[in-house]
Design an enzyme around this catalytic site. Structure first.
Site, PDB file in Angstrom:
ATOM      1  N   ASP A 282      -2.113  -2.372   6.542  1.00  0.00           N
ATOM      2  CA  ASP A 282      -2.193  -1.828   7.895  1.00  0.00           C
ATOM      3  C   ASP A 282      -3.623  -1.815   8.445  1.00  0.00           C
ATOM      4  OD1 ASP A 282      -3.257   0.110   6.281  1.00  0.00           O
ATOM      5  OD2 ASP A 282      -1.775   1.650   6.747  1.00  0.00           O
TER       6      ASP A 282
ATOM      7  N   ASP B 282      -7.354  -4.955   5.019  1.00  0.00           N
ATOM      8  CA  ASP B 282      -6.248  -5.651   4.357  1.00  0.00           C
ATOM      9  C   ASP B 282      -6.092  -7.083   4.850  1.00  0.00           C
ATOM     10  OD1 ASP B 282      -5.477  -3.412   2.835  1.00  0.00           O
ATOM     11  OD2 ASP B 282      -4.378  -2.578   4.529  1.00  0.00           O
TER      12      ASP B 282
ATOM     13  N   ASP C 256       0.847  -1.187   0.000  1.00  0.00           N
ATOM     14  CA  ASP C 256       0.000   0.000   0.000  1.00  0.00           C
ATOM     15  C   ASP C 256       0.886   1.241   0.000  1.00  0.00           C
ATOM     16  OD1 ASP C 256       1.000  -0.296   2.501  1.00  0.00           O
ATOM     17  OD2 ASP C 256      -0.897  -0.152   3.562  1.00  0.00           O
TER      18      ASP C 256
END
Length: 787
Positions: free
Chosen positions: A506, A510, A206
């Protein structure tokens, strides 16, 4: 649901208001004299009726809300679908575990075959000799002892052949890597994750907090018709470019029209509190050294309009020393520019905002946005009076400055991404940001290249499987993605392309992708508990560079285990062949059970300690990763194994069949002496071959050996124990003390392994298809001719 609402919300009034009053008055009239005084204690029934009306209104609103919101329940909700992915699949074996299981099975089967053949050959010779001498009808206790010794030799061969040291080597290497990674800010939750990361060919990462710092800063500004980059320019440069009046307006607008504030903690350290955007602008004002000047201002705040997400602006009214007032307005660029009809020039004068100037300003805003900058404008308007109840003026403002704010890329990320590319690892950015911001950050990090594709989540999830097969290898950026888009990408990379995939994340969203990936890396600072529980490794500093360190140690683990297997297979082949050949020719094994067990300890326990703790080097990150389908035992390893085995078999064969004549060994104990010399030479061949195994491809095998105290300690301990076994444990180990000349012969024959190893490494090994070269890795192409 209607029944529930009626039972809990539709409570009919006990008595209508007027009817209750009439009944009460008629009832108490015969009991009390002062009916009015007694009636004061009657509840306000009119108010009760109004409450009932309100209750019914609330009931109706709840009914409508429930009917409008509840479109799905349980596992059919988006959250349910997200969490259900966490329970899909089982604990898959890592790529290395799959390969090691095959290697261990083959080695064990070969050992069993050799042990069986050795026992059969020994028993056949024994029975033939017994039948030709005393006959098979007569048996003595010594015959039973001989058969037991033969069986013990066969069992010992199996013990030596079975690679029980392989799990120890793997565990030691993983535990050593895990401890070292903890020092590099990576907490390994699952041991196997250390080596899995070494085989990773794709990293899906990400953006916010991993590639970027998650701390907004002012990167560019436009003021007084000048566009400037903040990085590398001091406040003196800006002060010299604009007039003092424009400078004062800028500082006054920054520190008056803000929701950020400076607070002092318990450690007397000052901290700026506020939203990320407000903090960025406030810290920029502090960098201009204008905070103390602004504190000495003579103006005071009169009225504040907080930020409104609908109006996309905030405003403040301050009083000036002359009795007039000034509005400062800050907000979205297009909103503020539309409110302005004037602008400040380089001399600090207010000039009309013509159409040409307005177009230049909008072009500047678009230019900032294309560089992944969030743009905000600051403007002011002087007024003589104000209305307490009125909002800030909708027009007539003068534009002061345009801020270009961004979340900067972490230091070292670009170099880390380049290291990944050099190592053959593809980095893909998967983010929820808009595609322009994602592309700009990806280009800055070196992720997005000219031949790569940036795609949005809705477009990706609507593709067919055939389209995905052609599209996924080219995807480098995925923007506006949902959590299940990331999960879908990981699933296709693993299933359709057989990639070993690492995923960073995070948030709770996810968790499915972290769970599905071969290795999940959760952020330790910004990560949620759900994300951490689904991950294999927790990156404690949220830094992408730490992920590269995990990959380096993963490759070190893989190569260390390859070194150990190369060393173990060499010992296995020599021990099995020498015992089998000797049993077939002489009828006895030169290496006794105790001696084989000592060799087994050198090969398994001590060898695992020595070779499994080698630290990584920079060369490991200059080769592509090992794929799932590639062989664990490479051609390079077979070259070294076969070469060293042939040398050791020749040396031991010469000693076994002609050693007594060559070395002039005579006497009644000559057989025991030559067998002790064979055993001693065999052990020292393994000691020097262990040094050879430190490098499978390079001739310089001593690089870094001084710093590896574990390896030096293991080699030293092996030599010391070997001396003790030969010189002091003769009865137990079936050995006799050797003269210093024979010790030199043993060490000299063993040291020749170093020369043999150097010669073998000069022999080129051809690779075809997907087979690998040095240390199990395909070499990168050096130019167009190598592709």
């Amino acid at each position: 649901m209607d029944k529930y609402l009626q039972e809990n919300f539709e409570l009919p009034a006990k008595n209508p208001s007027e009817e209750a009053q009439r009944r009460w008055r008629s009832a108490v009239g015969t009991l009390v004299k002062n009916r009015r005084r007694r009636f004061r204690h009657v509840p306000d029934l009119d108010q009760r009726q109004q409450d009932n009306v309100k209750r019914r209104s609330v009931q109706e609103k709840i009914r409508v809300a429930l009917y409008m919101i509840v479109t799905a329940v349980g596992m059919r909700t988006e959250w349910g679908r997200l969490m259900s992915t966490l329970s899909e699949g089982g604990e898959d074996e890592t790529p290395l575990q799959v390969k090691l299981n095959g290697v261990a099975t083959i080695i064990g089967k070969i050992g069993l075959v050799f042990a069986t053949l050795t026992f059969v050959v020994l028993m056949t010779r024994f029975l033939i000799e017994k039948g030709t001498t005393v006959g098979l009808s007569k048996w003595y206790s010594t015959d039973a002892l001989t058969i037991v010794n033969y069986f013990a030799t066969a069992v010992t061969i199996i013990v030596v052949a079975v690679p029980e040291g392989l799990p120890l080597a793997v565990t030691l290497s993983l535990a050593f890597a895990m401890k070292k990674l903890m020092n590099d800010k990576a907490l390994v939750r699952h041991l196997a994750a250390c080596e899995t990361m070494g085989s990773a060919g794709t990293i899906c990462t990400d953006k916010t907090g991993t590639l970027t710092t998650n701390h907004m800063v002012v990167d560019k500004i436009w003021i007084a018709e000048l566009s400037k980059s903040v990085a590398g320019n001091s406040s003196e440069d800006l002060n010299s470019s604009i007039s003092s009046s424009a400078w004062n307006l800028l500082l006054q607008g920054i520190f008056e029209n803000t929701s950020a504030e400076v607070v002092k903690g318990n450690d007397d350290k000052q901290t700026v509190l506020g939203t990320p955007t407000e903090i960025a602008i406030f810290e920029y004002g502090l960098s201009l050294q204008g905070y103390h000047e602004a504190e000495d201002r003579s103006c005071t705040k009169v009225k504040v309009e907080p930020f409104n997400s609908v109006k996309k602006k905030m405003a403040v009214l301050v009083s000036l020393p002359g009795g007039s007032y000034r509005w400062f307005c800050k907000g979205a660029s297009e909103i503020i520019v539309e409110m302005c009809d004037k602008v400040i020039d380089q001399d600090g004068d207010v000039i009309p905002l013509s159409d040409a100037r307005r177009k230049d300003i909008m072009d500047t805003i678009y230019s900032f946005a294309s560089d992944a900058l969030r743009t905000l404008c600051l403007a002011f308007k002087d007024v003589d009076d104000f209305d307490e109840g009125a909002d800030s003026p909708p027009s007539g403002f003068t534009l002061i400055i345009i801020f270009g704010i961004k979340d900067p890329v972490r230091p070292g990320v670009k170099e880390a991404v380049q290291s990944c590319i050099t190592a053959g690892i593809t980095v893909r950015m998967v983010t929820g940001d808009n595609i322009n911001t994602a592309k700009a950050i990806a280009k800055e990090c070196g992720i997005l290249t000219d031949d790569g594709i940036a795609i949005e989540g809705p477009d990706f999830r609507n593709k067919s499987p055939d389209e995905l097969r052609d599209l996924i290898p080219k995807i480098q950026v995925m923007a506006r993605s949902l959590p299940l888009d990331k999960h879908m990408l990981v699933t296709n990379l693993r299933g359709m392309f057989q990639e070993v995939v690492a995923v960073t994340g995070d948030g709770t969203n996810d968790a499915p992708a972290l769970h599905e990936a071969d290795i999940g890396l959760a952020m330790g600072i910004a990560g949620t508990e759900v994300a951490k529980e689904s991950a294999d490794v927790i990156v404690l500093d949220d830094n992408f560079t730490t992920i590269i360190n995990v990959a380096r140690w993963g490759r070190a683990v893989y190569i260390n285990i390859q070194k150990f297997v190369q060393f173990q297979l060499t010992v296995n082949i020599v021990a099995l062949v020498i015992n089998f050949v000797s049993a077939c020719i002489t009828g006895s094994a030169p290496l006794t059970a105790v001696q084989l067990l000592w060799v087994n300890m050198i090969m398994d326990t001590l060898g695992a300690l020595a070779l499994a703790t080698e630290p990584p080097n920079d060369e490991m990150m200059k080769r592509p990763p090992v794929g799932r389908g590639e062989s664990f035992i490479t051609k390079v390893m077979w070259r070294n194994i076969i070469g060293q085995s042939i040398y050791q078999l020749v040396v031991l064969g010469v000693l076994m069949f002609g050693g007594e004549k060559l070395l002039g060994i005579e006497g009644p104990d000559s057989k025991t002496v030559i067998n002790t010399l064979i055993f001693n030479s065999f052990v020292f061949c393994q000691v020097f071959n262990e040094v050879n195994s430190r490098e499978m491809e390079k001739i310089n095998i001593f690089r870094g050996i001084i710093g590896n105290w574990v390896f030096i300690g293991v080699i030293t301990a092996t030599v010391v124990f070997q001396v003790v076994i030969i010189e002091f444990l003769g009865t137990f180990a079936s050995t006799v003390p050797l003269s210093w000349q024979f010790w030199l012969v043993s060490v000299g024959l063993g040291s020749v392994s170093l020369i043999i190893g150097a010669i073998l490494k000069c022999i080129p090994v051809k690779s075809s298809g997907i087979s690998t070269t040095p240390d199990g890795y395909r070499q990168l192409a050096n130019g167009p001719d190598d592709i």
